[in-house]
Design a protein around this motif. Sequence first.
Motif, PDB file in Angstrom:
ATOM      1  N   ALA A   1      -1.335  -3.121  -9.078  1.00  0.00           N
ATOM      2  CA  ALA A   1      -1.122  -1.892  -8.305  1.00  0.00           C
ATOM      3  C   ALA A   1      -0.183  -2.130  -7.128  1.00  0.00           C
ATOM      4  CB  ALA A   1      -2.464  -1.352  -7.812  1.00  0.00           C
ATOM      5  N   VAL A   2      -0.355  -3.274  -6.444  1.00  0.00           N
ATOM      6  CA  VAL A   2       0.480  -3.585  -5.275  1.00  0.00           C
ATOM      7  C   VAL A   2       1.946  -3.715  -5.663  1.00  0.00           C
ATOM      8  CG1 VAL A   2       0.950  -5.296  -3.476  1.00  0.00           C
ATOM      9  CG2 VAL A   2      -1.414  -4.704  -4.043  1.00  0.00           C
ATOM     10  N   LEU A   3       2.198  -4.339  -6.811  1.00  0.00           N
ATOM     11  CA  LEU A   3       3.575  -4.617  -7.220  1.00  0.00           C
ATOM     12  C   LEU A   3       4.335  -3.359  -7.656  1.00  0.00           C
ATOM     13  CD1 LEU A   3       2.922  -7.950  -9.093  1.00  0.00           C
ATOM     14  CD2 LEU A   3       4.377  -7.659  -7.085  1.00  0.00           C
ATOM     15  N   ARG A   4       3.633  -2.269  -7.852  1.00  0.00           N
ATOM     16  CA  ARG A   4       4.320  -1.011  -8.154  1.00  0.00           C
ATOM     17  C   ARG A   4       4.996  -0.440  -6.901  1.00  0.00           C
ATOM     18  NH1 ARG A   4       3.257   1.281 -13.097  1.00  0.00           N
ATOM     19  NH2 ARG A   4       1.585   0.301 -14.318  1.00  0.00           N
ATOM     20  N   LYS A   5       4.577  -0.925  -5.720  1.00  0.00           N
ATOM     21  CA  LYS A   5       5.116  -0.394  -4.466  1.00  0.00           C
ATOM     22  C   LYS A   5       5.796  -1.454  -3.605  1.00  0.00           C
ATOM     23  CE  LYS A   5       1.641   3.277  -4.233  1.00  0.00           C
ATOM     24  NZ  LYS A   5       0.576   3.943  -3.410  1.00  0.00           N
ATOM     25  N   MET A   6       5.647  -2.726  -3.946  1.00  0.00           N
ATOM     26  CA  MET A   6       6.177  -3.807  -3.117  1.00  0.00           C
ATOM     27  C   MET A   6       6.973  -4.781  -3.968  1.00  0.00           C
ATOM     28  SD  MET A   6       4.009  -6.340  -0.595  1.00  0.00           S
ATOM     29  CE  MET A   6       4.831  -7.484   0.518  1.00  0.00           C
ATOM     30  N   ASN A   7       8.077  -5.277  -3.425  1.00  0.00           N
ATOM     31  CA  ASN A   7       8.899  -6.260  -4.127  1.00  0.00           C
ATOM     32  C   ASN A   7       8.128  -7.564  -4.302  1.00  0.00           C
ATOM     33  OD1 ASN A   7      11.071  -8.680  -3.851  1.00  0.00           O
ATOM     34  ND2 ASN A   7      11.975  -6.932  -4.918  1.00  0.00           N
ATOM     35  N   TRP A   8       8.323  -8.201  -5.441  1.00  0.00           N
ATOM     36  CA  TRP A   8       7.528  -9.367  -5.789  1.00  0.00           C
ATOM     37  C   TRP A   8       7.775 -10.561  -4.873  1.00  0.00           C
ATOM     38  CZ3 TRP A   8       9.711 -14.042  -7.103  1.00  0.00           C
ATOM     39  CH2 TRP A   8      11.070 -14.037  -7.460  1.00  0.00           C
ATOM     40  N   TYR A   9       9.004 -10.763  -4.378  1.00  0.00           N
ATOM     41  CA  TYR A   9       9.315 -11.995  -3.636  1.00  0.00           C
ATOM     42  C   TYR A   9       8.589 -12.092  -2.291  1.00  0.00           C
ATOM     43  CZ  TYR A   9      11.915 -15.688  -1.295  1.00  0.00           C
ATOM     44  OH  TYR A   9      12.242 -16.824  -0.601  1.00  0.00           O
ATOM     45  N   PRO A  10       8.686 -11.084  -1.398  1.00  0.00           N
ATOM     46  CA  PRO A  10       7.908 -11.195  -0.153  1.00  0.00           C
ATOM     47  C   PRO A  10       6.401 -11.242  -0.406  1.00  0.00           C
ATOM     48  CG  PRO A  10       8.903  -9.015  -0.356  1.00  0.00           C
ATOM     49  CD  PRO A  10       9.511  -9.866  -1.410  1.00  0.00           C
ATOM     50  N   PHE A  11       5.959 -10.533  -1.449  1.00  0.00           N
ATOM     51  CA  PHE A  11       4.535 -10.532  -1.775  1.00  0.00           C
ATOM     52  C   PHE A  11       4.049 -11.940  -2.116  1.00  0.00           C
ATOM     53  CE2 PHE A  11       1.187  -9.775  -5.124  1.00  0.00           C
ATOM     54  CZ  PHE A  11       0.198  -9.359  -4.234  1.00  0.00           C
ATOM     55  N   LEU A  12       4.819 -12.678  -2.931  1.00  0.00           N
ATOM     56  CA  LEU A  12       4.404 -14.023  -3.316  1.00  0.00           C
ATOM     57  C   LEU A  12       4.483 -15.001  -2.151  1.00  0.00           C
ATOM     58  CD1 LEU A  12       5.701 -14.564  -6.961  1.00  0.00           C
ATOM     59  CD2 LEU A  12       3.611 -13.498  -6.128  1.00  0.00           C
ATOM     60  N   ASN A  13       5.421 -14.804  -1.247  1.00  0.00           N
ATOM     61  CA  ASN A  13       5.487 -15.664  -0.064  1.00  0.00           C
ATOM     62  C   ASN A  13       4.266 -15.455   0.839  1.00  0.00           C
ATOM     63  OD1 ASN A  13       7.989 -17.435   0.306  1.00  0.00           O
ATOM     64  ND2 ASN A  13       8.883 -15.541  -0.458  1.00  0.00           N
ATOM     65  N   ILE A  14       3.820 -14.221   0.946  1.00  0.00           N
ATOM     66  CA  ILE A  14       2.594 -13.937   1.698  1.00  0.00           C
ATOM     67  C   ILE A  14       1.410 -14.646   1.040  1.00  0.00           C
ATOM     68  CG2 ILE A  14       0.952 -12.121   2.326  1.00  0.00           C
ATOM     69  CD1 ILE A  14       3.381 -10.232   2.596  1.00  0.00           C
ATOM     70  N   CYS A  15       1.385 -14.617  -0.284  1.00  0.00           N
ATOM     71  CA  CYS A  15       0.298 -15.276  -1.023  1.00  0.00           C
ATOM     72  C   CYS A  15       0.292 -16.783  -0.783  1.00  0.00           C
ATOM     73  CB  CYS A  15       0.429 -14.996  -2.523  1.00  0.00           C
ATOM     74  SG  CYS A  15       0.127 -13.273  -2.987  1.00  0.00           S
TER      75      CYS A  15
END
Length: 410
Positions: free
Chosen positions: A266-280
């Motif tokens: 659900a998150v990836l439908r609204k957020m770009n994958w690269y910054p999301f994975l760096n946060i992870c």
Amino acid sequence: MIIAAIAVSYYVFAILLNSVGTVILQSINSFDISKPQASTLEGFKDLSIAIVSFLIASVIPRVGYKLAMLFGLALVAVACSLAPSIANFLFIKILFACIGTAFALVKVSVYAVIGQLSSYTKAHSSLMNTIEGIFMLGVLSGYWIFAGFIDPNNDASLAWLNVYYLLATMVAFTFLIVMFAPIAPVQLANESTIASEFTSMLKLAYKPLVLVFIFSIFLYVLIEQGIGSWLPTFNNEVLGLPTQVSIQITSIFAIALAVGRLTAGAVLRKMNWYPFLNICLAGMAVVMLISLPLAETNDIQTDVASWSDAPLAAFLIPMIGLMMAPIYPVINSVMLSTLPLAQHAPMTGLIVVFSALGGTTGSIITGFVFDAIGGQNAFYLSLVPIAALMATLFFFKKASSSIYQQGAQS
């Protein structure tokens, strides 16, 4: 029906594959073997995945995805049904080699079928995360299923092997679902041969994007398996939890992974994958830096009888799974989305090979370090591949972006 077939297949293999941490602990107790010896189970599982994937990933489309899955399920059903009666560590190794061989067939097929069912990148990523989330639900179930067969009064008892009768039945049921699923055969190019398809898989590995990608998945699985395979033993020997509680409480790791993957879709439908994975990745490092010092200050307890008696570290360390959960399916999805459908099976072969090598490396390194200088130091070492993965994702982002730009221009 097709989604149900691939989901149930992934569910049962999640139980089988990720039981390795539990089986490592039980093998140490039941068969009186050392930690380095027990760590070889990961090798029998993962190296069989790697070898089979490398040799036949390019052949599976020609044979048919359904037939490949059915053969793998039949192999595992037979091996599981024999395990309780043979009951020795050598056959446990053979069992995990059979599980690895079968999973190689199933994973290549499942990833290729996901490509058939998804017409654009976000749909592919969403379905991939959902299927991987179901995989993690299987992992969660596995800890409780195995714990239910363990004798709490005798760690050396072989009664836990009876779990494989139940698992053989579950695999047989999955076989029937796959048999009736209308999985379509892949459309091959007229001029393609087995040799040309195998060569095309090797050629994929020479592309800069693919090189940085396979190094990224190698690092990720090294981290996940290094922690996941040894967490029950960590709970038992470092935190002083009883065997049954050690295995049950490891299910928090599976819960965290499942929640992370199911919500990531659900998150990836609204957020770009690269910054999301760096946060992870940053979150993973924070979890380890906060939780491991708590484990160091914990004195071994001899009166822990249930979850309520467990130290705080036993609940915090598995929460790293919430942060690491989206990484593997997301980078796989980004990679596969840059390729035509005809290359999904050979690319999945490479994914499975380097995932398996990463898992074996992570488990064996953790096992040797655990045995030599203790569980806390073994888990602290996970910070090194976390930092390396953050670096490889930077280059993966640059390479994948250039591919997308070229595609848009053409």
